[in-house]
Design a protein around this motif. Structure first.
Motif, PDB file in Angstrom:
ATOM      1  N   UNK A  49      -8.440 -45.913  30.642  1.00 34.47           N
ATOM      2  CA  UNK A  49      -7.383 -46.719  30.030  1.00 34.47           C
ATOM      3  C   UNK A  49      -7.841 -47.231  28.667  1.00 34.47           C
ATOM      4  N   UNK A  50      -9.094 -47.636  28.570  1.00 32.93           N
ATOM      5  CA  UNK A  50      -9.629 -48.093  27.281  1.00 32.93           C
ATOM      6  C   UNK A  50      -9.578 -46.973  26.242  1.00 32.93           C
ATOM      7  N   UNK A  51      -9.992 -45.777  26.628  1.00 33.82           N
ATOM      8  CA  UNK A  51      -9.942 -44.629  25.708  1.00 33.82           C
ATOM      9  C   UNK A  51      -8.510 -44.299  25.304  1.00 33.82           C
ATOM     10  N   UNK A  52      -7.600 -44.398  26.246  1.00 33.62           N
ATOM     11  CA  UNK A  52      -6.188 -44.169  25.940  1.00 33.62           C
ATOM     12  C   UNK A  52      -5.738 -45.107  24.818  1.00 33.62           C
ATOM     13  N   UNK A  53      -6.009 -46.403  24.980  1.00 37.56           N
ATOM     14  CA  UNK A  53      -5.563 -47.366  23.975  1.00 37.56           C
ATOM     15  C   UNK A  53      -6.318 -47.231  22.655  1.00 37.56           C
ATOM     16  N   UNK A  54      -7.516 -46.648  22.679  1.00 43.76           N
ATOM     17  CA  UNK A  54      -8.241 -46.376  21.436  1.00 43.76           C
ATOM     18  C   UNK A  54      -7.584 -45.265  20.634  1.00 43.76           C
ATOM     19  N   UNK A  55      -6.759 -44.448  21.301  1.00 38.85           N
ATOM     20  CA  UNK A  55      -6.217 -43.252  20.656  1.00 38.85           C
ATOM     21  C   UNK A  55      -4.716 -43.257  20.419  1.00 38.85           C
ATOM     22  N   UNK A  56      -4.020 -44.271  20.892  1.00 40.61           N
ATOM     23  CA  UNK A  56      -2.578 -44.344  20.654  1.00 40.61           C
ATOM     24  C   UNK A  56      -2.229 -45.674  20.000  1.00 40.61           C
ATOM     25  N   UNK A  57      -1.086 -45.703  19.374  1.00 41.45           N
ATOM     26  CA  UNK A  57      -0.524 -46.965  18.890  1.00 41.45           C
ATOM     27  C   UNK A  57       0.479 -47.393  19.949  1.00 41.45           C
ATOM     28  N   UNK A  58       0.125 -48.392  20.761  1.00 33.13           N
ATOM     29  CA  UNK A  58       1.000 -48.767  21.868  1.00 33.13           C
ATOM     30  C   UNK A  58       2.300 -49.440  21.438  1.00 33.13           C
ATOM     31  N   UNK A  59       2.439 -49.726  20.148  1.00 34.36           N
ATOM     32  CA  UNK A  59       3.672 -50.344  19.666  1.00 34.36           C
ATOM     33  C   UNK A  59       4.690 -49.319  19.179  1.00 34.36           C
ATOM     34  N   UNK A  60       4.302 -48.047  19.140  1.00 34.35           N
ATOM     35  CA  UNK A  60       5.212 -46.987  18.700  1.00 34.35           C
ATOM     36  C   UNK A  60       6.147 -46.601  19.840  1.00 34.35           C
ATOM     37  N   UNK A  61       7.422 -46.637  19.561  1.00 32.54           N
ATOM     38  CA  UNK A  61       8.430 -46.293  20.562  1.00 32.54           C
ATOM     39  C   UNK A  61       8.738 -44.802  20.519  1.00 32.54           C
ATOM     40  N   UNK A  62       8.695 -44.169  21.674  1.00 34.87           N
ATOM     41  CA  UNK A  62       9.131 -42.776  21.838  1.00 34.87           C
ATOM     42  C   UNK A  62       8.400 -41.780  20.947  1.00 34.87           C
ATOM     43  N   UNK A  63       7.089 -41.857  20.914  1.00 31.49           N
ATOM     44  CA  UNK A  63       6.336 -40.846  20.185  1.00 31.49           C
ATOM     45  C   UNK A  63       4.962 -41.296  19.763  1.00 31.49           C
ATOM     46  N   UNK A 115      -1.664 -56.602  23.901  1.00 31.85           N
ATOM     47  CA  UNK A 115      -0.646 -57.547  23.428  1.00 31.85           C
ATOM     48  C   UNK A 115      -1.281 -58.660  22.601  1.00 31.85           C
ATOM     49  N   UNK A 116      -2.479 -59.078  22.977  1.00 35.93           N
ATOM     50  CA  UNK A 116      -3.185 -60.107  22.202  1.00 35.93           C
ATOM     51  C   UNK A 116      -3.532 -59.606  20.802  1.00 35.93           C
ATOM     52  N   UNK A 117      -3.754 -58.309  20.650  1.00 42.12           N
ATOM     53  CA  UNK A 117      -4.089 -57.727  19.348  1.00 42.12           C
ATOM     54  C   UNK A 117      -2.885 -57.716  18.406  1.00 42.12           C
ATOM     55  N   UNK A 118      -1.684 -57.672  18.968  1.00 31.73           N
ATOM     56  CA  UNK A 118      -0.454 -57.589  18.173  1.00 31.73           C
ATOM     57  C   UNK A 118       0.550 -58.614  18.707  1.00 31.73           C
ATOM     58  N   UNK A 119       0.250 -59.902  18.571  1.00 27.21           N
ATOM     59  CA  UNK A 119       1.066 -60.936  19.219  1.00 27.21           C
ATOM     60  C   UNK A 119       2.525 -60.989  18.779  1.00 27.21           C
ATOM     61  N   UNK A 120       2.833 -60.488  17.608  1.00 25.53           N
ATOM     62  CA  UNK A 120       4.212 -60.547  17.116  1.00 25.53           C
ATOM     63  C   UNK A 120       4.957 -59.234  17.288  1.00 25.53           C
ATOM     64  N   UNK A 121       4.367 -58.329  18.065  1.00 26.12           N
ATOM     65  CA  UNK A 121       4.991 -57.021  18.265  1.00 26.12           C
ATOM     66  C   UNK A 121       5.141 -56.746  19.752  1.00 26.12           C
ATOM     67  N   UNK A 122       5.977 -55.811  20.061  1.00 23.02           N
ATOM     68  CA  UNK A 122       6.219 -55.424  21.448  1.00 23.02           C
ATOM     69  C   UNK A 122       5.386 -54.197  21.795  1.00 23.02           C
ATOM     70  N   UNK A 123       4.806 -54.185  22.983  1.00 22.28           N
ATOM     71  CA  UNK A 123       4.102 -52.998  23.473  1.00 22.28           C
ATOM     72  C   UNK A 123       5.161 -52.037  24.012  1.00 22.28           C
ATOM     73  N   UNK A 124       5.246 -50.872  23.396  1.00 14.07           N
ATOM     74  CA  UNK A 124       6.252 -49.882  23.794  1.00 14.07           C
ATOM     75  C   UNK A 124       5.726 -48.936  24.870  1.00 14.07           C
ATOM     76  N   UNK A 125       4.414 -48.852  25.004  1.00 13.16           N
ATOM     77  CA  UNK A 125       3.819 -47.983  26.016  1.00 13.16           C
ATOM     78  C   UNK A 125       4.264 -48.428  27.401  1.00 13.16           C
ATOM     79  N   UNK A 126       4.706 -47.476  28.207  1.00 15.97           N
ATOM     80  CA  UNK A 126       5.153 -47.787  29.564  1.00 15.97           C
ATOM     81  C   UNK A 126       3.963 -48.040  30.480  1.00 15.97           C
TER      82      UNK A 126
END
Length: 133
Positions: A34-48, A80-91
């Motif tokens: 899970x840590x590696x996953x989040x190192x490689x994606x932008x979890x705030x990007x919706x649908x892609x 979420x703590x890293x981007x407090x003013x944004x929504x996590x789009x990752x399901x």
């Protein structure tokens, strides 16, 4: 019957283009994955991610056990703590049945992707994944 790759890519089936990861817990923990996953994606990007956009390209972490769910929720909270003013789009959700893509789409990047430019999938490879080959 399960949907074809072309049907999923059309974006009308509700399915996600995904990978299933088999791992040896004694060598690599779910937490590490899970840590590696989040190192490689932008979890705030919706649908892609990268050049892949559409509902079928949404990102997600899918768990099989309550323990995996708990670990994943911890990482989502950290993100979420890293981007407090944004929504996590990752399901985040329970893993559903997985259907492999047709044979022609297996090892897609190793085969060269759309443009015939092969990419290593060897263990330890560090090259950035090039979507579309």
């Amino acid at each position: 019957p399960f949907p074809t790759y072309d049907q999923v890519c059309a974006g009308n089936t509700g399915h996600t283009e995904a990978v299933i990861v088999y791992y040896d817990e004694s060598e690599c923990t779910y937490s590490t994955l899970v840590e590696l996953f989040f190192d490689r994606v932008d979890p705030t990007t919706t649908d892609g991610q990268g050049k892949d956009y559409g509902r079928q390209y949404r990102t997600g972490v899918y768990y099989h056990t309550p323990e995996q769910e708990s670990i994943a929720r911890e990482y989502f909270a950290k993100e979420l703590q890293k981007v407090p003013n944004r929504r996590i789009a990752t399901e985040l959700g329970k893993a559903m049945p997985f259907w492999p893509a047709e044979a022609y789409h297996q090892q897609y990047l190793e085969k060269g992707g759309r443009f015939g430019n092969p990419q290593s999938a060897a263990k330890g490879a560090t090259e950035e994944i090039r979507c579309y080959g």
